[in-house]
Design an enzyme around this catalytic site. Sequence first.
Site, short mmCIF file in Angstrom:
data_model
loop_
_atom_site.label_atom_id
_atom_site.label_comp_id
_atom_site.label_asym_id
_atom_site.label_seq_id
_atom_site.Cartn_x
_atom_site.Cartn_y
_atom_site.Cartn_z
N TRP A 129 0.84 -1.22 0.00
CA TRP A 129 0.00 0.00 0.00
C TRP A 129 0.87 1.25 0.00
O TRP A 129 0.52 2.25 -0.63
CB TRP A 129 -0.99 -0.02 1.17
CG TRP A 129 -1.94 -1.18 1.05
CD1 TRP A 129 -2.02 -2.26 1.87
CD2 TRP A 129 -2.88 -1.41 -0.01
NE1 TRP A 129 -2.95 -3.14 1.39
CE2 TRP A 129 -3.50 -2.65 0.26
CE3 TRP A 129 -3.28 -0.70 -1.14
CZ2 TRP A 129 -4.49 -3.19 -0.57
CZ3 TRP A 129 -4.26 -1.24 -1.98
CH2 TRP A 129 -4.86 -2.46 -1.69
N ASP A 187 -1.73 6.79 6.23
CA ASP A 187 -2.78 5.87 5.81
C ASP A 187 -3.05 4.97 7.01
O ASP A 187 -2.22 4.14 7.37
CB ASP A 187 -2.26 5.05 4.61
CG ASP A 187 -3.24 3.97 4.18
OD1 ASP A 187 -4.29 3.80 4.83
OD2 ASP A 187 -2.95 3.30 3.16
N LYS A 208 -12.73 -1.83 7.22
CA LYS A 208 -12.11 -2.67 8.25
C LYS A 208 -12.72 -2.31 9.61
O LYS A 208 -13.51 -3.06 10.15
CB LYS A 208 -10.59 -2.51 8.24
CG LYS A 208 -9.97 -2.99 6.92
CD LYS A 208 -8.89 -2.06 6.47
CE LYS A 208 -8.33 -2.26 5.09
NZ LYS A 208 -8.38 -3.50 4.40
#
Length: 360
Positions: A102, A172, A196
């Site tokens: 990511w 992030d 999530k």
Amino acid sequence: MARVYNFSAGPAALPLPVLEKAAAEMTDYRGTGMSVMEMSHRSQEYSDIIETARDRFRRLMDIPDNYHVLFLQGGASSQFAMVPLNLFSGGARADYVNTGAWSKKAIAEAKRWGDVNVVASSEDKTFSYIPKLERDMFSPDAAYVHITLNNTIYGTRYTKLPSVGNIPLVTDASSCILSERIDVSKFGIIYAGAQKNIGPAGVTLVVVREDLVGDALEATPTMFRYATHVKAGSMFNTPPTYAIYLAGLVFEWLEDRGGISAIEEVNKRKAALLYDFLDSSSLFKGTAATEDRSLMNVPFVLPTEELNATFIKQAAQNGLVTLKGHRSVGGMRASIYNAMPLEGVEKLVAFMKKFETENA
Ligand code: PMP
């Protein structure tokens, strides 16, 4: 009704009381005679829903007044672009730490808009650790420093924030937001996809410090400017109304459980249960460096591919599902976000113990 223990990395399990409440309100939201999905985002009812969700989120994260909370779309992946587009106006160079797939995507996107300096990387060891970061590694003229707070695939997390001086720290936090206390004032921007710890996919949370909202690069589309959404209170266009409603129910559930410090305790117990077993096992092995272990994503492996496959299959037959690891790490990954109860992890560890005895 049969509910499984779902260890998916995302979209992930949601708290059952939240799903039940949403189900009860599905066709007639509190006497309106309609579903939240059918409601105008400009209605008073919906305005209450989004404002309540925002207030709850602010309280949970203890967000200082000089930060805006935005409900956006496009996932964390859109933030990979929005961050440089909005922050490069104050200087066209940024520092990134590469701690996984990511981070790499965030880096690739930033490179389209300016100079990117990758100050450190853990790619040499399949991203199994967080690199050591010193103050002098960061460029004094950087517009911002970007880190991935929790690495969903590799199961690592920052246990200590890098010291970056006055440079805005951007993170992030997709796979760890709301899982443990963080000091928001240490950050310029915190962003997270919802699927999530926040709610269903479709909404993206952005916490942005007031002074970082302003000019964006000239070519930045209106929808990609933080200023657009700050000005319109996340109502510039139709927001993902149902996803925000569900996120609001998750925030309510969290507040009822005692907020982040309470869930953090549960998360630490869950993670310790799993890591303690991995450390004592002669068959299973955790893949992340001990000092950098994630509280949310726990990757582990067995000695052979065949055993990995057998474990995943038998676990599923026992109601422990979505345990297959990401292809870049292999083996298994147990994602144990806020909605995974302690009993789910206890059942998993008990099953692992049994598997070990039978396959030693
Ligand atoms: N960052 C992290 C840390 C993630 O785990 C994910 C998704 N799993 C993403 C970014 C991408 O998020 P989205 O699908 O919301 O764009």
